[in-house]
Design an enzyme around this catalytic site. Structure first.
Site, PDB file in Angstrom:
ATOM      1  N   ASP A 170      39.155 -13.464 -15.902  1.00 19.91           N
ATOM      2  CA  ASP A 170      38.925 -13.279 -17.336  1.00 19.91           C
ATOM      3  C   ASP A 170      39.932 -14.149 -18.090  1.00 19.91           C
ATOM      4  OD1 ASP A 170      41.344 -11.912 -17.168  1.00 19.91           O
ATOM      5  OD2 ASP A 170      40.448  -9.936 -17.401  1.00 19.91           O
ATOM      6  N   LYS A 193      34.648 -12.514 -18.399  1.00 19.38           N
ATOM      7  CA  LYS A 193      34.432 -11.079 -18.125  1.00 19.38           C
ATOM      8  C   LYS A 193      34.784 -10.254 -19.355  1.00 19.38           C
ATOM      9  CE  LYS A 193      37.548  -8.225 -16.532  1.00 19.38           C
ATOM     10  NZ  LYS A 193      38.533  -7.521 -15.715  1.00 19.38           N
TER      11      LYS A 193
HETATM   12  C1  R5P Z   1      42.052  -6.648 -15.688  1.00 16.28           C
HETATM   13  O1  R5P Z   1      42.512  -7.027 -16.753  1.00 16.28           O
HETATM   14  C2  R5P Z   1      42.693  -6.919 -14.382  1.00 16.28           C
HETATM   15  O2  R5P Z   1      43.254  -8.193 -14.318  1.00 16.28           O
HETATM   16  C3  R5P Z   1      41.706  -6.756 -13.257  1.00 16.28           C
HETATM   17  O3  R5P Z   1      40.671  -7.699 -13.440  1.00 16.28           O
HETATM   18  C4  R5P Z   1      41.122  -5.400 -13.207  1.00 16.28           C
HETATM   19  O4  R5P Z   1      42.134  -4.433 -13.251  1.00 16.28           O
HETATM   20  C5  R5P Z   1      40.287  -5.216 -11.971  1.00 16.28           C
HETATM   21  O5  R5P Z   1      39.624  -3.989 -12.007  1.00 16.28           O
HETATM   22  P1  R5P Z   1      38.319  -3.740 -11.148  1.00 16.28           P
HETATM   23  O6  R5P Z   1      38.613  -4.135  -9.746  1.00 16.28           O
HETATM   24  O7  R5P Z   1      38.061  -2.259 -11.299  1.00 16.28           O
HETATM   25  O8  R5P Z   1      37.215  -4.525 -11.754  1.00 16.28           O
END
Ligand code: R5P
Length: 314
Positions: A170, A193
């Site tokens: 992201d 994202k």
């Molecule tokens: C979000 O800002 C983090 O960098 C990760 O992308 C996030 O914590 C990942 O979460 P999940 O594996 O539940 O999509």
């Protein structure tokens, strides 16, 4: 102060603390951390720590609130035992995602945890890749934030990928991914994202950057449900990526993550040992663990001797 280093572990990941001590060529100190039948946590150091430079190793991992409380009570016990200096060594800092008031009537829990640590009596904090660097500012005591990104760059440099592209999951992760891309001398791509609410569902539909026929390294600071990296991997494949390698610093792997990642169309999944992941957790996907225990050991040594910690990364 200064009758030498003493390193202790809570119950979150004792093998990790032992690995840190092996690197420091010293034994892990004796400390009992247990719960009474009423769930009250109790801590007892079994050796004299008066005036010692004490390092308490405890990643704040599942069960998060118990491990946090263990750490706070260890700090209190060390303070009352007249430790010379107390450093909370937190390879994974929980509640990092709650770092700003971005909705009405919500907490800033990352700041609250910082307050807890200080009030308990920590003199310093040593941690690794916070979810957001500005969490450092929640502390009024010195904090050293180490980064594992260079270790990943080293790993992928030696793994012989051809013209790899580093992919951020992201926009928020783009800065760290860009630093890694610079170290590798490779291009950067970003997945667009978004999260629209507090459910843990991530959506992504666009990839910014050219990934067709390229070897892609998707890097994120943490994986929880696996949704973010799984969506990224699917988008990259749809856009013609030749290979997809997933990497994260903090492998939380919460509900459904293991099944999701085992089923993902990726070459490998690389993560550090900041969070304990039992061997044999994954059946299909090939995994690789990059240990940060030596990095933490080196940082502890430097903090103790007053050498630069930043020099570890130059
Ligand atoms: C979000 O800002 C983090 O960098 C990760 O992308 C996030 O914590 C990942 O979460 P999940 O594996 O539940 O999509």
């Amino acid at each position: 102060m200064n009758r030498g280093i003493a390193v202790f572990s809570g119950n979150a990941n004792r093998p990790f603390a032992e690995a840190v001590c092996r690197h420091l060529e010293m034994p892990l100190g004796g400390c009992d951390v247990f719960e009474f039948s009423n769930e009250n946590i109790f801590v007892s150091f079994s050796e004299n720590i008066r005036e010692r430079d004490v390092f308490l190793v405890q990643p704040v991992v599942s069960p998060v609130n118990t491990r946090l409380m263990e750490l706070l009570i260890m700090i209190d016990a060390a303070k009352r035992a007249s430790a010379g200096r107390i450093t909370a060594v937190i390879p994974y800092y929980a509640y990092g995602r709650s770092d700003k008031k971005d909705q009405p009537r919500v907490p800033i829990s990352a700041r609250l945890i910082a307050n807890f640590l200080e009030v308990a009596g920590a003199d310093r904090v040593l941690t690794v890749d916070l979810h957001a660097g500005q969490i450092q500012g929640f502390f009024n005591i010195p904090l050293d934030e180490l980064t594992a990104y260079p270790l990943f760059a080293e790993y992928f440099r030696s793994s012989g990928l051809e013209r790899p592209v580093v992919v951020a999951t992201d926009v928020g992760g783009a800065k760290s991914a860009a630093k890694m891309a610079n170290r590798l001398g490779s291009d950067l791509a970003i997945v667009d994202k978004r999260r629209t609410d507090n459910s843990e569902q991530a959506t992504g539909s666009r990839v910014i950057g050219d990934v067709r026929d390229r070897e892609c390294i998707v890097i994120d600071d943490e994986i929880l449900t696996g949704g973010t990296v799984a969506v990224a991997a699917r988008l990259l494949r749809e856009r013609g990526a030749r290979s997809v390698h997933l990497a994260c610093i903090h492998p939380l792997f919460t509900q459904g993550a293991v099944e999701l990642l085992d089923a993902a169309d990726v070459e490998e999944l690389v993560f550090t040992d900041s969070v304990p992941v039992p061997e044999g957790t994954f059946r299909r996907v090939s995994t690789r663990v990059i240990s940060i225990a030596p990095l933490i050991g080196d940082a502890i040594h430097r903090i103790h001797t007053g050498e630069s910690v930043g020099a570890l990364f130059s």
